[in-house]
Scaffold this motif. Structure first.
Motif, PDB file in Angstrom:
ATOM      1  N   TYR A 164       3.630  38.662  18.497  1.00 24.69           N
ATOM      2  CA  TYR A 164       4.682  39.152  17.619  1.00 24.69           C
ATOM      3  C   TYR A 164       5.978  38.422  17.909  1.00 24.69           C
ATOM      4  O   TYR A 164       6.245  37.991  19.039  1.00 24.69           O
ATOM      5  N   SER A 165       6.783  38.279  16.878  1.00 25.99           N
ATOM      6  CA  SER A 165       8.134  37.740  17.041  1.00 25.99           C
ATOM      7  C   SER A 165       9.098  38.910  16.976  1.00 25.99           C
ATOM      8  O   SER A 165       9.368  39.451  15.890  1.00 25.99           O
ATOM      9  N   GLN A 199      13.020  42.732  26.814  1.00 24.22           N
ATOM     10  CA  GLN A 199      12.551  42.489  28.170  1.00 24.22           C
ATOM     11  C   GLN A 199      11.618  43.597  28.663  1.00 24.22           C
ATOM     12  O   GLN A 199      10.988  43.449  29.709  1.00 24.22           O
ATOM     13  N   LEU A 200      11.523  44.674  27.918  1.00 23.70           N
ATOM     14  CA  LEU A 200      10.725  45.826  28.322  1.00 23.70           C
ATOM     15  C   LEU A 200       9.392  45.905  27.586  1.00 23.70           C
ATOM     16  O   LEU A 200       8.641  46.857  27.759  1.00 23.70           O
ATOM     17  N   VAL A 201       9.113  44.922  26.737  1.00 18.72           N
ATOM     18  CA  VAL A 201       7.890  44.926  25.937  1.00 18.72           C
ATOM     19  C   VAL A 201       6.890  43.924  26.515  1.00 18.72           C
ATOM     20  O   VAL A 201       7.215  42.743  26.703  1.00 18.72           O
ATOM     21  N   PHE A 202       5.686  44.411  26.805  1.00 17.93           N
ATOM     22  CA  PHE A 202       4.604  43.556  27.287  1.00 17.93           C
ATOM     23  C   PHE A 202       3.462  43.570  26.269  1.00 17.93           C
ATOM     24  O   PHE A 202       3.449  44.368  25.332  1.00 17.93           O
ATOM     25  N   GLU A 203       2.495  42.708  26.487  1.00 11.80           N
ATOM     26  CA  GLU A 203       1.320  42.672  25.600  1.00 11.80           C
ATOM     27  C   GLU A 203       0.046  42.672  26.435  1.00 11.80           C
ATOM     28  O   GLU A 203      -0.155  41.802  27.282  1.00 11.80           O
ATOM     29  N   ASN A 204      -0.775  43.690  26.209  1.00  8.47           N
ATOM     30  CA  ASN A 204      -2.111  43.828  26.813  1.00  8.47           C
ATOM     31  C   ASN A 204      -2.118  44.208  28.289  1.00  8.47           C
ATOM     32  O   ASN A 204      -3.164  44.598  28.806  1.00  8.47           O
TER      33      ASN A 204
END
Length: 226
Positions: free
Chosen positions: A221-222, A207-212
């Motif tokens: 990514y999976s 829940q703490l990972v975002f993209e761009n």
């Protein structure tokens, strides 16, 4: 072929990371000097901006000095407790042991010398606080090395920082980053103490990972558990 470690070696590294704990209850057994030396050397192997190596290590062996630091903790701890308005939360806070200053065989202050390599430190000018970040990496190195040695570390953050800096005789330009209690623990808990006591629980890292950008979901990514 990318150089790597064996599967067993990798499992050990990840195990040490997962089992690192903030220790508050210490045995009186002294930490042998060779063990302490290895921990300090591990800390010194931390990366640092511009390779400035801004850290210093102060071993606090004076009982009188420790008592003064403990008094600082007591004042701050009481002030923090008073900020809580929920009676149940206050009661839980009162049951938390948040330091081991007098019990731990070793008290260790880790400092950041902002003056080191001044006036020009490669890469620091755009983000001058990176010398403190570098010192924090040294703290983590020491902590992981301690865990591998079976030694516990507790970070005491409830302190009047300027007062403790004065007690330690820090010159202008040198900042206290971490005041650590070090020694063999009564136990290594299976979970962090604050999680075990119900103060807070570990968040799901996905829940703490975002993209761009902030808040943007990850689509490229999976991210699954190992």
């Amino acid at each position: 072929m990318h150089p790597s470690y064996t599967q067993q070696e990798k499992e050990i590294i990840y195990r040490v990371i997962r089992e690192r704990r903030d220790i508050r209850h210490f045995l009186p057994d002294p930490v042998p000097e060779p063990v302490l030396a290895r921990m300090l050397e591990a800390a010194h192997y931390a990366p640092s901006v511009g390779f400035m190596q801004p850290w210093n290590f102060i071993l606090i062996t004076s009982r009188e000095l420790r008592q003064q630091v403990k008094a600082s903790f007591e004042r701050v701890n009481q002030n923090e407790w008073a900020k809580l308005t929920d009676d149940e939360r206050q009661a839980l806070y009162s049951r938390l042991k948040l330091e081991g200053i007098m019990e731990a065989p070793i008290n260790l202050a880790m400092t950041c010398d902002h003056r080191r390599d001044a006036p020009f430190v490669l890469g620091r000018a755009p983000m001058p606080e990176t010398d403190v970040y570098s010192t924090c990496l040294a703290v983590q190195n020491l902590w992981l090395a301690a865990r591998a040695e079976g030694v516990g570390v507790g970070w005491v953050s409830l302190l009047e920082k300027r007062e403790v800096e004065k007690l330690l005789g820090l010159p202008d330009g040198v900042e206290l980053v971490a005041y650590l209690c070090v020694g063999y623990p009564v136990e290594f808990r299976s979970k962090p103490m604050l999680e075990e006591k119900g103060w807070k629980f570990r968040m799901d890292w996905r829940q703490l990972v975002f993209e761009n950008g902030w808040g943007d979901p990850v689509v490229s990514y999976s991210l699954t558990s190992p």
